[in-house]
Design a protein around this motif. Sequence first.
Motif, PDB file in Angstrom:
ATOM      1  N   ARG A 119     -16.515 -56.335  59.954  1.00 21.14           N
ATOM      2  CA  ARG A 119     -16.086 -55.848  61.296  1.00 21.14           C
ATOM      3  C   ARG A 119     -14.527 -56.190  61.410  1.00 21.14           C
ATOM      4  O   ARG A 119     -13.867 -55.180  61.767  1.00 21.14           O
ATOM      5  CB  ARG A 119     -16.831 -56.434  62.239  1.00 21.14           C
ATOM      6  N   ALA A 120     -14.039 -57.057  60.718  1.00 24.22           N
ATOM      7  CA  ALA A 120     -12.567 -57.598  60.883  1.00 24.22           C
ATOM      8  C   ALA A 120     -11.857 -56.328  60.245  1.00 24.22           C
ATOM      9  O   ALA A 120     -10.800 -56.216  60.207  1.00 24.22           O
ATOM     10  CB  ALA A 120     -12.423 -58.890  60.266  1.00 24.22           C
ATOM     11  N   SER A 121     -12.297 -55.930  58.960  1.00 21.68           N
ATOM     12  CA  SER A 121     -11.674 -54.927  57.875  1.00 21.68           C
ATOM     13  C   SER A 121     -11.338 -53.864  58.705  1.00 21.68           C
ATOM     14  O   SER A 121     -10.220 -53.059  58.419  1.00 21.68           O
ATOM     15  CB  SER A 121     -12.578 -54.536  56.918  1.00 21.68           C
ATOM     16  N   GLU A 122     -11.955 -53.399  60.023  1.00 22.71           N
ATOM     17  CA  GLU A 122     -11.710 -52.127  60.767  1.00 22.71           C
ATOM     18  C   GLU A 122     -10.237 -52.088  61.540  1.00 22.71           C
ATOM     19  O   GLU A 122      -9.505 -51.520  61.218  1.00 22.71           O
ATOM     20  CB  GLU A 122     -12.782 -51.969  61.789  1.00 22.71           C
ATOM     21  N   GLN A 123      -9.973 -53.778  61.819  1.00 23.76           N
ATOM     22  CA  GLN A 123      -9.082 -54.104  62.690  1.00 23.76           C
ATOM     23  C   GLN A 123      -7.647 -53.981  61.672  1.00 23.76           C
ATOM     24  O   GLN A 123      -6.706 -53.652  61.845  1.00 23.76           O
ATOM     25  CB  GLN A 123      -8.990 -55.327  63.336  1.00 23.76           C
ATOM     26  N   ALA A 124      -8.181 -54.431  60.449  1.00 23.79           N
ATOM     27  CA  ALA A 124      -6.865 -54.508  59.312  1.00 23.79           C
ATOM     28  C   ALA A 124      -6.602 -53.315  58.892  1.00 23.79           C
ATOM     29  O   ALA A 124      -5.422 -53.050  58.566  1.00 23.79           O
ATOM     30  CB  ALA A 124      -7.788 -55.297  58.159  1.00 23.79           C
ATOM     31  N   LEU A 125      -7.345 -52.079  59.058  1.00 21.23           N
ATOM     32  CA  LEU A 125      -7.187 -50.810  58.750  1.00 21.23           C
ATOM     33  C   LEU A 125      -6.118 -50.155  59.371  1.00 21.23           C
ATOM     34  O   LEU A 125      -5.209 -49.701  59.374  1.00 21.23           O
ATOM     35  CB  LEU A 125      -8.301 -50.015  58.561  1.00 21.23           C
ATOM     36  N   ILE A 126      -6.343 -50.800  60.851  1.00 23.18           N
ATOM     37  CA  ILE A 126      -5.309 -49.980  61.937  1.00 23.18           C
ATOM     38  C   ILE A 126      -4.020 -51.001  61.990  1.00 23.18           C
ATOM     39  O   ILE A 126      -3.233 -50.146  61.981  1.00 23.18           O
ATOM     40  CB  ILE A 126      -6.091 -50.563  63.277  1.00 23.18           C
ATOM     41  N   ASP A 127      -4.264 -52.393  61.528  1.00 18.67           N
ATOM     42  CA  ASP A 127      -2.872 -52.889  61.502  1.00 18.67           C
ATOM     43  C   ASP A 127      -2.011 -52.938  60.403  1.00 18.67           C
ATOM     44  O   ASP A 127      -0.801 -53.029  60.401  1.00 18.67           O
ATOM     45  CB  ASP A 127      -3.211 -54.459  61.615  1.00 18.67           C
ATOM     46  N   PRO A 129      -2.443 -49.943  57.583  1.00 19.31           N
ATOM     47  CA  PRO A 129      -2.585 -48.740  56.881  1.00 19.31           C
ATOM     48  C   PRO A 129      -2.393 -48.665  55.442  1.00 19.31           C
ATOM     49  O   PRO A 129      -2.786 -48.033  54.736  1.00 19.31           O
ATOM     50  CB  PRO A 129      -2.229 -47.506  57.878  1.00 19.31           C
ATOM     51  N   GLU A 130      -1.070 -49.334  55.243  1.00 18.53           N
ATOM     52  CA  GLU A 130      -0.475 -49.062  53.747  1.00 18.53           C
ATOM     53  C   GLU A 130      -1.459 -49.882  52.695  1.00 18.53           C
ATOM     54  O   GLU A 130      -1.309 -49.657  51.555  1.00 18.53           O
ATOM     55  CB  GLU A 130       0.796 -49.573  53.877  1.00 18.53           C
ATOM     56  N   LEU A 131      -2.291 -50.754  53.217  1.00 13.64           N
ATOM     57  CA  LEU A 131      -3.250 -51.712  52.473  1.00 13.64           C
ATOM     58  C   LEU A 131      -4.545 -50.901  52.362  1.00 13.64           C
ATOM     59  O   LEU A 131      -5.796 -51.579  52.190  1.00 13.64           O
ATOM     60  CB  LEU A 131      -3.363 -53.009  52.793  1.00 13.64           C
ATOM     61  N   LYS A 132      -4.968 -49.657  52.768  1.00 15.75           N
ATOM     62  CA  LYS A 132      -6.194 -49.048  52.988  1.00 15.75           C
ATOM     63  C   LYS A 132      -7.010 -49.329  51.513  1.00 15.75           C
ATOM     64  O   LYS A 132      -8.056 -49.519  51.806  1.00 15.75           O
ATOM     65  CB  LYS A 132      -5.959 -47.574  53.254  1.00 15.75           C
ATOM     66  N   ILE A 133      -6.346 -48.885  50.510  1.00 19.21           N
ATOM     67  CA  ILE A 133      -7.218 -48.933  49.125  1.00 19.21           C
ATOM     68  C   ILE A 133      -7.817 -50.521  48.985  1.00 19.21           C
ATOM     69  O   ILE A 133      -8.884 -50.551  48.714  1.00 19.21           O
ATOM     70  CB  ILE A 133      -6.221 -48.691  48.111  1.00 19.21           C
ATOM     71  N   GLU A 134      -6.737 -51.307  49.112  1.00 20.74           N
ATOM     72  CA  GLU A 134      -7.243 -52.790  49.067  1.00 20.74           C
ATOM     73  C   GLU A 134      -8.588 -53.362  50.021  1.00 20.74           C
ATOM     74  O   GLU A 134      -9.365 -53.988  49.683  1.00 20.74           O
ATOM     75  CB  GLU A 134      -6.302 -53.796  48.867  1.00 20.74           C
ATOM     76  N   ILE A 135      -8.238 -52.849  51.111  1.00 24.85           N
ATOM     77  CA  ILE A 135      -9.077 -53.190  52.408  1.00 24.85           C
ATOM     78  C   ILE A 135     -10.285 -52.546  52.114  1.00 24.85           C
ATOM     79  O   ILE A 135     -11.453 -53.378  52.284  1.00 24.85           O
ATOM     80  CB  ILE A 135      -8.537 -52.807  53.771  1.00 24.85           C
ATOM     81  N   MET A 136     -10.562 -51.221  51.835  1.00 26.48           N
ATOM     82  CA  MET A 136     -11.715 -50.618  51.511  1.00 26.48           C
ATOM     83  C   MET A 136     -12.428 -51.059  50.115  1.00 26.48           C
ATOM     84  O   MET A 136     -13.670 -51.297  50.305  1.00 26.48           O
ATOM     85  CB  MET A 136     -11.303 -49.155  51.379  1.00 26.48           C
ATOM     86  N   ARG A 137     -11.801 -51.486  49.120  1.00 26.04           N
ATOM     87  CA  ARG A 137     -12.239 -52.150  48.091  1.00 26.04           C
ATOM     88  C   ARG A 137     -12.920 -53.543  48.448  1.00 26.04           C
ATOM     89  O   ARG A 137     -13.902 -53.820  47.936  1.00 26.04           O
ATOM     90  CB  ARG A 137     -11.319 -52.483  47.006  1.00 26.04           C
ATOM     91  N   LYS A 139     -13.994 -54.345  51.614  1.00 25.89           N
ATOM     92  CA  LYS A 139     -15.242 -54.028  52.114  1.00 25.89           C
ATOM     93  C   LYS A 139     -16.276 -53.479  51.326  1.00 25.89           C
ATOM     94  O   LYS A 139     -17.425 -53.950  51.789  1.00 25.89           O
ATOM     95  CB  LYS A 139     -14.635 -52.899  53.294  1.00 25.89           C
ATOM     96  N   ASN A 140     -16.154 -52.724  50.498  1.00 24.71           N
ATOM     97  CA  ASN A 140     -17.235 -52.457  49.702  1.00 24.71           C
ATOM     98  C   ASN A 140     -17.735 -53.529  49.001  1.00 24.71           C
ATOM     99  O   ASN A 140     -18.788 -53.644  48.670  1.00 24.71           O
ATOM    100  CB  ASN A 140     -16.821 -51.419  48.691  1.00 24.71           C
ATOM    101  N   GLN A 141     -16.980 -54.471  48.346  1.00 27.88           N
ATOM    102  CA  GLN A 141     -17.469 -55.711  47.769  1.00 27.88           C
ATOM    103  C   GLN A 141     -18.378 -56.585  48.608  1.00 27.88           C
ATOM    104  O   GLN A 141     -19.462 -57.133  48.213  1.00 27.88           O
ATOM    105  CB  GLN A 141     -16.224 -56.305  47.078  1.00 27.88           C
ATOM    106  N   LEU A 142     -17.838 -56.752  49.910  1.00 23.28           N
ATOM    107  CA  LEU A 142     -18.725 -57.297  50.763  1.00 23.28           C
ATOM    108  C   LEU A 142     -20.146 -56.773  51.114  1.00 23.28           C
ATOM    109  O   LEU A 142     -20.900 -57.512  51.230  1.00 23.28           O
ATOM    110  CB  LEU A 142     -17.839 -57.430  52.145  1.00 23.28           C
ATOM    111  N   LEU A 143     -20.036 -55.428  51.191  1.00 20.05           N
ATOM    112  CA  LEU A 143     -21.361 -54.749  51.270  1.00 20.05           C
ATOM    113  C   LEU A 143     -22.448 -54.898  50.172  1.00 20.05           C
ATOM    114  O   LEU A 143     -23.239 -55.134  50.550  1.00 20.05           O
ATOM    115  CB  LEU A 143     -21.066 -53.231  51.701  1.00 20.05           C
ATOM    116  N   GLN A 144     -21.607 -54.894  48.986  1.00 18.07           N
ATOM    117  CA  GLN A 144     -22.623 -55.106  47.787  1.00 18.07           C
ATOM    118  C   GLN A 144     -22.954 -56.685  47.876  1.00 18.07           C
ATOM    119  O   GLN A 144     -24.234 -56.962  47.510  1.00 18.07           O
ATOM    120  CB  GLN A 144     -21.916 -54.978  46.619  1.00 18.07           C
ATOM    121  N   ASP A 145     -22.219 -57.444  48.348  1.00 14.81           N
ATOM    122  CA  ASP A 145     -22.347 -58.630  48.475  1.00 14.81           C
ATOM    123  C   ASP A 145     -23.685 -59.090  49.304  1.00 14.81           C
ATOM    124  O   ASP A 145     -24.460 -60.101  49.145  1.00 14.81           O
ATOM    125  CB  ASP A 145     -21.343 -60.037  48.552  1.00 14.81           C
TER     126      ASP A 145
END
Length: 160
Positions: A119-127, A129-137, A139-145
């Motif tokens: 949930r916090a990653s959504e706010q991080a994407l807003i704050d 945006p230049e780290l979108k790739i790292e944030i999404m990576r 987030k995906n890792q957290l979903l797998q975990d």
Amino acid sequence: MKQITSPIFQSFLLLLSQSQIDGWTSNKIWNKLNLSKDEKQRINQQQLYRLLRKLVHQGHLIKNIHLDNPRLSTFNETKSMDTFRKQFDIKTLKNDAGKLGFKTKQLKEKQKIYENQIRASEQALIDFPELKIEIMRRKNQLLQDIEKLKAYTDFLTSLI
């Protein structure tokens, strides 16, 4: 006799569940215990000797003293050893269920933390945006975990 949390006592209970002590020396019992290298220390060996003495005193074991060399004395089980085994089988089962319950609780707490991070990653994407790739990576890792945690928690729950 109450259950002791020492590695010697736990290993001794495991040995009793798998074998019958019949004409064994204390050294043979020591060697049959499934201990790690770190656990095979002199202090633990002394704990084993105390445990054997206590079992002899309580009538669960008989010690046949070798007259020429007391180090070669052997131990044999008495009929009361069966009641001793049954006593700790019940306690071990209850203890295992408690450990499983505690572990599932820990896993569920960890899962909640991961969900909060997603949930916090959504706010991080807003704050950021230049780290979108790292944030999404991440987030995906957290979903797998989370999926792994859920599967493991479900498995442990099925054992209870």
